[in-house]
Write a protein that holds these residues in place. Structure first.
Motif, mmCIF file in Angstrom:
data_model
loop_
_atom_site.group_PDB
_atom_site.id
_atom_site.type_symbol
_atom_site.label_atom_id
_atom_site.label_comp_id
_atom_site.label_asym_id
_atom_site.label_seq_id
_atom_site.Cartn_x
_atom_site.Cartn_y
_atom_site.Cartn_z
ATOM 1 N N GLY A 178 -9.071 6.940 -11.206
ATOM 2 C CA GLY A 178 -10.412 6.652 -11.685
ATOM 3 C C GLY A 178 -11.226 5.890 -10.657
ATOM 4 N N TRP A 179 -10.576 4.953 -9.963
ATOM 5 C CA TRP A 179 -11.263 4.184 -8.917
ATOM 6 C C TRP A 179 -11.751 5.116 -7.820
ATOM 7 C CZ3 TRP A 179 -11.293 3.106 -3.794
ATOM 8 C CH2 TRP A 179 -11.866 1.901 -3.376
ATOM 9 N N PRO A 187 -17.278 12.800 0.745
ATOM 10 C CA PRO A 187 -17.219 11.601 -0.097
ATOM 11 C C PRO A 187 -15.802 11.246 -0.544
ATOM 12 C CG PRO A 187 -18.303 13.417 -1.250
ATOM 13 C CD PRO A 187 -18.197 13.811 0.174
ATOM 14 N N VAL A 188 -14.944 12.259 -0.723
ATOM 15 C CA VAL A 188 -13.551 11.958 -1.065
ATOM 16 C C VAL A 188 -12.865 11.240 0.087
ATOM 17 C CG1 VAL A 188 -11.280 12.972 -1.577
ATOM 18 C CG2 VAL A 188 -13.320 13.821 -2.748
ATOM 19 N N GLN A 189 -13.106 11.714 1.310
ATOM 20 C CA GLN A 189 -12.531 11.037 2.477
ATOM 21 C C GLN A 189 -13.063 9.618 2.597
ATOM 22 O OE1 GLN A 189 -10.081 12.151 4.455
ATOM 23 N NE2 GLN A 189 -9.966 13.921 3.089
ATOM 24 N N ASP A 190 -14.350 9.443 2.313
ATOM 25 C CA ASP A 190 -14.923 8.094 2.340
ATOM 26 C C ASP A 190 -14.227 7.188 1.317
ATOM 27 O OD1 ASP A 190 -16.681 8.830 4.295
ATOM 28 O OD2 ASP A 190 -18.395 9.104 2.949
ATOM 29 N N ALA A 191 -13.950 7.728 0.136
ATOM 30 C CA ALA A 191 -13.290 6.938 -0.901
ATOM 31 C C ALA A 191 -11.876 6.559 -0.471
ATOM 32 C CB ALA A 191 -13.251 7.728 -2.208
ATOM 33 N N LEU A 192 -11.191 7.468 0.222
ATOM 34 C CA LEU A 192 -9.838 7.172 0.703
ATOM 35 C C LEU A 192 -9.862 6.049 1.742
ATOM 36 C CD1 LEU A 192 -8.434 10.798 1.069
ATOM 37 C CD2 LEU A 192 -7.901 9.148 -0.721
ATOM 38 N N VAL A 193 -10.835 6.118 2.646
ATOM 39 C CA VAL A 193 -10.976 5.063 3.657
ATOM 40 C C VAL A 193 -11.244 3.719 2.978
ATOM 41 C CG1 VAL A 193 -12.399 4.231 5.565
ATOM 42 C CG2 VAL A 193 -11.734 6.642 5.469
ATOM 43 N N GLU A 194 -12.110 3.752 1.959
ATOM 44 C CA GLU A 194 -12.426 2.524 1.229
ATOM 45 C C GLU A 194 -11.178 1.986 0.517
ATOM 46 O OE1 GLU A 194 -15.443 -0.305 0.104
ATOM 47 O OE2 GLU A 194 -15.288 1.253 1.634
ATOM 48 N N PHE A 253 0.830 -1.200 0.000
ATOM 49 C CA PHE A 253 0.000 0.000 0.000
ATOM 50 C C PHE A 253 0.869 1.256 0.000
ATOM 51 C CE2 PHE A 253 -2.396 3.352 2.127
ATOM 52 C CZ PHE A 253 -3.519 3.367 1.313
ATOM 53 N N ASP A 254 0.542 2.202 -0.865
ATOM 54 C CA ASP A 254 1.334 3.425 -1.018
ATOM 55 C C ASP A 254 0.512 4.623 -0.562
ATOM 56 O OD1 ASP A 254 2.925 5.498 -1.746
ATOM 57 O OD2 ASP A 254 3.281 4.823 -3.800
ATOM 58 N N ASP A 255 0.771 5.098 0.679
ATOM 59 C CA ASP A 255 0.003 6.228 1.183
ATOM 60 C C ASP A 255 0.389 7.521 0.487
ATOM 61 O OD1 ASP A 255 2.498 6.309 2.299
ATOM 62 O OD2 ASP A 255 1.812 6.848 4.314
ATOM 63 N N HIS A 256 1.636 7.586 -0.070
ATOM 64 C CA HIS A 256 2.038 8.780 -0.814
ATOM 65 C C HIS A 256 1.203 8.930 -2.087
ATOM 66 C CE1 HIS A 256 5.398 9.689 1.779
ATOM 67 N NE2 HIS A 256 5.814 8.433 1.686
ATOM 68 N N ARG A 283 -9.545 -1.673 0.902
ATOM 69 C CA ARG A 283 -9.599 -2.617 -0.213
ATOM 70 C C ARG A 283 -8.250 -2.850 -0.896
ATOM 71 N NH1 ARG A 283 -15.046 -2.370 -3.809
ATOM 72 N NH2 ARG A 283 -16.574 -2.260 -2.133
ATOM 73 N N TRP A 284 -7.393 -1.796 -0.932
ATOM 74 C CA TRP A 284 -6.133 -1.947 -1.649
ATOM 75 C C TRP A 284 -5.116 -2.646 -0.742
ATOM 76 C CZ3 TRP A 284 -5.276 3.565 -4.179
ATOM 77 C CH2 TRP A 284 -6.379 3.850 -4.989
#
Length: 387
Positions: free
Chosen positions: A53-54, A31-38, A2-5, A42-43
Motif C-alpha cells: 500500500g505504501w 513512478p514505480v521505480q521512483d517509489a522503489l528508490v524512495e 531492509f529486504d530487497d526480495h 526511507r525503509w
C-alpha cells in the motif's frame, strides 16, 4: 533489516495496480521505480505494516504529478473513482493482470518474454540481453516496440491464462537449455518464481499447477545436466544423487493436486512424464510403458504437434524396440529439430553404429547451442572410434 526480495516481489504487483487504475504501461514504470528508490531511502529499518500500500500510494502520486500538467482534470476523476474502490491491493490479482498484459497476443513470443522479464521479473535490459545473447541496444529496442504495441490497450481484468503459460514455458526452456555465464539472469528460476505467483493467482487452474510442476521436475535435474567441464550429460548418464529431491517432491505434490481436478491438459501430462523419469533410481528402471501411455494421452490432445510425435517415438523405441521407434521418426518432417539426434540414438540402440554416427554428425549442424554441438560431435566421434 531492509529486504530487497520483498521489493522485488512487490514491484510487479504495484505496477499492476497502476495499470489497473488506468495508467499506460510505459508511463507507469517510472513512478514505480521512483517509489522503489524512495522505499530504499526511507525503509532504513523494517518495512511499513502495509509495504504494498505504501508503494502504491507513492507511485500513484508520482504518476499523477507527472501527468497533472497535461490532463489534470481527467486524472483527478480517475483518482476519485479509484479511491472509492477497495484499497490498493484490491480484489483483483495485479500480478496476473500484469502478466496478461505482457503476454498479449499481439506481441511476438520473444517480445512477450522480454517484456515479462522487464516488467514482472524486474530484470534490467542488460540482464535480459545477456540471457538472449543479443546486444543491449537490440533488446532495448525490442522492449520499446513491445510497449508501443500495447500503448492505449486497456486491461480491466486478467486475460488469457493460456497465453501466460506459453510465455512462462518459453522463458523456462530458454533458461534451462541455455548456457549461463556468472552474473547472468537465471531465466529458469525466474519462470518458476512467476509460476508460483500465477498458481497463487488462479488456484483452481490445473494447467497452471501442471506447468509449475513440470518446471520444478525438470529444474530438479539441472545440476546434473553438465559435468565439471560444463559439457552436457544425457539423462540416462546423469548422476542422480545430484538431483534435488526436495524439489522433485514438491513438483510431484503440485502435480497430484492438479491431476485430482480431472481436467487433464498438456502441461500436466508433460509433468507426469517428467515425474516418471525423476522417480527412476537409474535409467534402467525407467517406467517406459507408463511413459508411452502418457505420450498417447498427449498425442490425443496435440495430434499435430511434431515434437510430441518425436518424443513419443523415443518411448516406442524403448517399449517396442528401436526399429519400431525409427519407423515413426522416419515418417516425420526431415527438417524437424532434433529428428536426426533421435534417429541416431535409436540407430545406436539397434546396433547400427555407422548410421548412428552419421546421424549424430548431421544433427550437430542444427544444434541449438554450443554445448549441444559439442555433445553431438562427441557422440559421433565415439561411435566412429568403436567401429
Amino acid at each position: 533489516m531492509f529486504d530487497d526480495h520483498l521489493l522485488r516481489d512487490l514491484t510487479p504487483q504495484v505496477l499492476g495496480v497502476l495499470v489497473r487504475r488506468g495508467a499506460d504501461f510505459a508511463a507507469a514504470e517510472h513512478p514505480v521505480q521512483d517509489a522503489l528508490v524512495e522505499a530504499v531511502r526511507r525503509w532504513d529499518g523494517d518495512a511499513p505494516d502495509d509495504p504494498k500500500g505504501w508503494l502504491v500510494t507513492v507511485a500513484w502520486r508520482r504518476f499523477l504529478d507527472a501527468r497533472r500538467s497535461a490532463s489534470a482534470r481527467a486524472l483527478r476523476e480517475v483518482a476519485v473513482r479509484r479511491e472509492r474502490s477497495p484499497g490498493p491491493a484490491g480484489q483483483a490479482d495485479d500480478t496476473l493482470l500484469l502478466l496478461s498484459r505482457c503476454c498479449h497476443p499481439s506481441l511476438t513470443p520473444a517480445s512477450a518474454v522480454a517484456l515479462t522479464l522487464r516488467a514482472v521479473g524486474g530484470l534490467t535490459t542488460a540482464q535480459i540481453a545477456r540471457a538472449f545473447l543479443v546486444p543491449e541496444s537490440t533488446m532495448a529496442q525490442r522492449i520499446s516496440r513491445a510497449k508501443r504495441t500495447l500503448a492505449g490497450e486497456r486491461f480491466e481484468r486478467p486475460g488469457d491464462v493460456r497465453a501466460v503459460l506459453r510465455v512462462l514455458y518459453l522463458m523456462f526452456d530458454q533458461g534451462f537449455a541455455g548456457e549461463r555465464r556468472p552474473g547472468d539472469a537465471d531465466l529458469a528460476a525466474e519462470a518458476i518464481r512467476l509460476g508460483r505467483q500465477l498458481v497463487a493467482s488462479v488456484p483452481g487452474d490445473p494447467e497452471a499447477a501442471g506447468l509449475l510442476a513440470l518446471m520444478l521436475l525438470h529444474h530438479a535435474r539441472r545440476e546434473a545436466r553438465t559435468d565439471a567441464a560444463g559439457e552436457l550429460v544425457p539423462l540416462a548418464l546423469q548422476d542422480r544423487s545430484r538431483w534435488d529431491t526436495a524439489m522433485i517432491a514438491e513438483g510431484v505434490a503440485v502435480l497430484q493436486g492438479a491431476l485430482v481436478r480431472d481436467r487433464l491438459g498438456e502441461y500436466q501430462i508433460q509433468a507426469a512424464i517428467a515425474a516418471l523419469h525423476d522417480d527412476a533410481a537409474c535409467a534402467a528402471e525407467t517406467d517406459w510403458p507408463q511413459i508411452l501411455e502418457w505420450y498417447d494421452e498427449l498425442a490425443a490432445i496435440s495430434p499435430d504437434h511434431p515434437v510430441v510425435a518425436l518424443n513419443r517415438a523415443v518411448a516406442v523405441g524403448h517399449v517396442d524396440g528401436p526399429l519400431a521407434g525409427l519407423r515413426l521418426v522416419e515418417a516425420l518432417d526431415p527438417t524437424l529439430p532434433r529428428r536426426d539426434a533421435v534417429a541416431a540414438y535409436l540407430h545406436e540402440r539397434a546396433g547400427n553404429t555407422a548410421e548412428a554416427a552419421r546421424r549424430y554428425t548431421a544433427a550437430s549442424k542444427t544444434a541449438a547451442s554450443a554445448a549441444e554441438l559439442r555433445h553431438l560431435l562427441r557422440q559421433a566421434a565415439r561411435l566412429n572410434r568403436a567401429r
